[in-house]
Design a protein around this motif. Structure first.
Motif, PDB file in Angstrom:
ATOM      1  N   VAL A 125      51.771  15.441  49.057  1.00  0.00           N
ATOM      2  CA  VAL A 125      51.039  16.142  50.107  1.00  0.00           C
ATOM      3  C   VAL A 125      51.951  16.322  51.312  1.00  0.00           C
ATOM      4  CG1 VAL A 125      49.048  16.108  51.646  1.00  0.00           C
ATOM      5  CG2 VAL A 125      48.857  15.153  49.346  1.00  0.00           C
ATOM      6  N   LEU A 126      52.117  17.550  51.730  1.00  0.00           N
ATOM      7  CA  LEU A 126      52.897  17.873  52.916  1.00  0.00           C
ATOM      8  C   LEU A 126      51.932  17.977  54.092  1.00  0.00           C
ATOM      9  CD1 LEU A 126      55.942  18.464  53.391  1.00  0.00           C
ATOM     10  CD2 LEU A 126      55.366  20.901  53.311  1.00  0.00           C
ATOM     11  N   GLY A 127      52.187  17.204  55.136  1.00  0.00           N
ATOM     12  CA  GLY A 127      51.286  17.191  56.281  1.00  0.00           C
ATOM     13  C   GLY A 127      52.008  17.477  57.578  1.00  0.00           C
ATOM     14  N   ASN A 128      51.232  17.746  58.639  1.00  0.00           N
ATOM     15  CA  ASN A 128      51.823  17.946  59.953  1.00  0.00           C
ATOM     16  C   ASN A 128      51.318  16.883  60.918  1.00  0.00           C
ATOM     17  OD1 ASN A 128      49.227  18.763  60.724  1.00  0.00           O
ATOM     18  ND2 ASN A 128      49.722  20.938  60.749  1.00  0.00           N
ATOM     19  N   THR A 129      51.702  16.991  62.178  1.00  0.00           N
ATOM     20  CA  THR A 129      51.372  15.961  63.164  1.00  0.00           C
ATOM     21  C   THR A 129      49.880  15.864  63.435  1.00  0.00           C
ATOM     22  OG1 THR A 129      51.815  17.579  64.907  1.00  0.00           O
ATOM     23  CG2 THR A 129      53.601  16.083  64.311  1.00  0.00           C
ATOM     24  N   ARG A 130      49.139  16.938  63.193  1.00  0.00           N
ATOM     25  CA  ARG A 130      47.707  16.953  63.442  1.00  0.00           C
ATOM     26  C   ARG A 130      46.915  16.411  62.257  1.00  0.00           C
ATOM     27  NH1 ARG A 130      46.032  22.777  64.872  1.00  0.00           N
ATOM     28  NH2 ARG A 130      46.252  22.943  62.610  1.00  0.00           N
ATOM     29  N   ASP A 132      46.882  17.740  59.293  1.00  0.00           N
ATOM     30  CA  ASP A 132      46.484  18.817  58.399  1.00  0.00           C
ATOM     31  C   ASP A 132      47.219  18.675  57.076  1.00  0.00           C
ATOM     32  OD1 ASP A 132      44.904  20.057  60.318  1.00  0.00           O
ATOM     33  OD2 ASP A 132      46.538  21.336  61.022  1.00  0.00           O
ATOM     34  N   ILE A 133      46.600  19.109  55.993  1.00  0.00           N
ATOM     35  CA  ILE A 133      47.293  19.244  54.719  1.00  0.00           C
ATOM     36  C   ILE A 133      47.896  20.646  54.685  1.00  0.00           C
ATOM     37  CG2 ILE A 133      47.057  19.299  52.215  1.00  0.00           C
ATOM     38  CD1 ILE A 133      44.766  17.335  52.441  1.00  0.00           C
ATOM     39  N   TYR A 157      42.542  15.740  57.486  1.00  0.00           N
ATOM     40  CA  TYR A 157      41.891  14.461  57.165  1.00  0.00           C
ATOM     41  C   TYR A 157      40.862  14.045  58.227  1.00  0.00           C
ATOM     42  CZ  TYR A 157      45.858  13.904  53.933  1.00  0.00           C
ATOM     43  OH  TYR A 157      46.799  14.087  52.944  1.00  0.00           O
ATOM     44  N   PRO A 158      41.201  14.105  59.537  1.00  0.00           N
ATOM     45  CA  PRO A 158      40.236  13.607  60.528  1.00  0.00           C
ATOM     46  C   PRO A 158      38.898  14.324  60.494  1.00  0.00           C
ATOM     47  CG  PRO A 158      42.420  13.827  61.505  1.00  0.00           C
ATOM     48  CD  PRO A 158      42.481  14.497  60.172  1.00  0.00           C
TER      49      PRO A 158
END
Length: 294
Positions: A125-130, A132-133, A157-158
């Motif tokens: 899974v590639l995610g960002n700082t927020r 997000d997927i 996720y949140p």
């Protein structure tokens, strides 16, 4: 997000967690508030009470790394908390024009997508700082199908954890997952308090979720590096997965998380079933596998 306010509330919350006996000090009679007094922190850090009081009021301008380190030691901060305090000091001393930052990334280089797709034994899974997927391999998409069903892309996720009741079924240890999610988001917000995409997310979740709001007020922080995740997938039931998070120096703002199961375990068998289920979903062929409760 106000850095002085964040600094003030963070220092007060950490001071409340340290009792006199933890640092070898006498209790000193009845205390109006839990934890150490400001004067005790000042003594332990080797600074004046007036100076520490100034810092705890949120004025971190001009404070040296040595003093920050001494205060971190006095408050018994762990690695994540210490890094968070240094982030707050760094931003308090940054010039205004240096505070403009790029929002959470959603763009991905083609070669990075190829890397994600090449991972076949785990869910990538590639995610960002927020949180997000941003992209997944086939198994990652199958694993987080409930998250994708809960909201329009890019999914996060949140929002799933705090706004979708299905998250409490998906995460058997929901309380722990919720704590970790907020602490991770607080850590990221401390690194970049002027990222509008993060502050907007925090504002939305604080408005819509009391569970989030309560946790956000604790000022807990966390380094999201590795661990074990328990999930209850609607297709295969309970799985226990190890995860490792990798920063990507060539793609600042993105990270790669890979979930794997112990070789020969029941969870590994379920991951195989999950991959087959998703492929059948994509091809339009029903899989001969009934949903499992776990």
């Amino acid at each position: 997000m106000s850095t002085p306010q964040e600094a003030r509330e963070f220092l007060v919350s950490r001071r409340a967690k340290v009792t006199p006996d933890m640092v070898g000090l006498p209790a000193g009679g009845i205390r109006r508030v839990p934890g150490l007094r400001r004067g005790e922190v000042a003594v332990l850090a080797g600074v004046s009470v007036e100076y520490y009081t100034k810092l705890e009021r949120g004025d971190l301008r001009g404070v040296s790394d040595e003093v920050v380190g001494a205060i971190a030691s006095a408050l018994r901060l762990d690695e994540a908390e210490r890094a968070h305090l240094f982030d707050l000091v760094r931003h308090a001393n940054a010039r205004t024009r240096a505070r403009r930052r790029t929002p959470a990334r959603t763009d991905v280089r083609p070669s990075l997508l190829h890397l994600v797709d090449s991972i076949t034994e785990g869910a990538a899974v590639l995610g960002n700082t927020r949180s997000d997927i941003v992209a997944t391999n086939t198994l990652g998409r199958a694993l987080y199908d409930p998250v994708f069903r809960s909201q329009p892309e890019p999914v996060g996720y949140p929002r799933f954890i705090f706004l979708d009741p299905a998250s409490r079924d998906f995460y058997p240890d929901w309380e722990t997952v919720a704590d970790a999610s907020v602490a991770s988001l607080r850590t990221v917000a401390g690194r970049d308090p002027f990222d509008r995409s993060i502050t907007d997310l925090v504002g939305e979740l604080s408005t819509r979720s009391e569970a989030f709001r309560t946790r956000w007020a604790r000022h807990d922080v966390r380094l999201h590096i590795q661990g074990v995740k328990h999930m209850r997938h609607p297709m295969v039931g309970a799985v226990e997965l190890e995860y490792n998070v990798m920063e990507l120096p060539a793609d600042v703002g993105l990270n790669l998380t890979v979930y794997t199961a112990a070789p020969g375990s029941e969870s590994q068998e379920k991951l195989t079933l999950l991959a087959g289920w998703w492929i059948s979903q994509e091809s339009g062929r029903p899989l001969r596998q009934e949903p499992v409760s776990g």
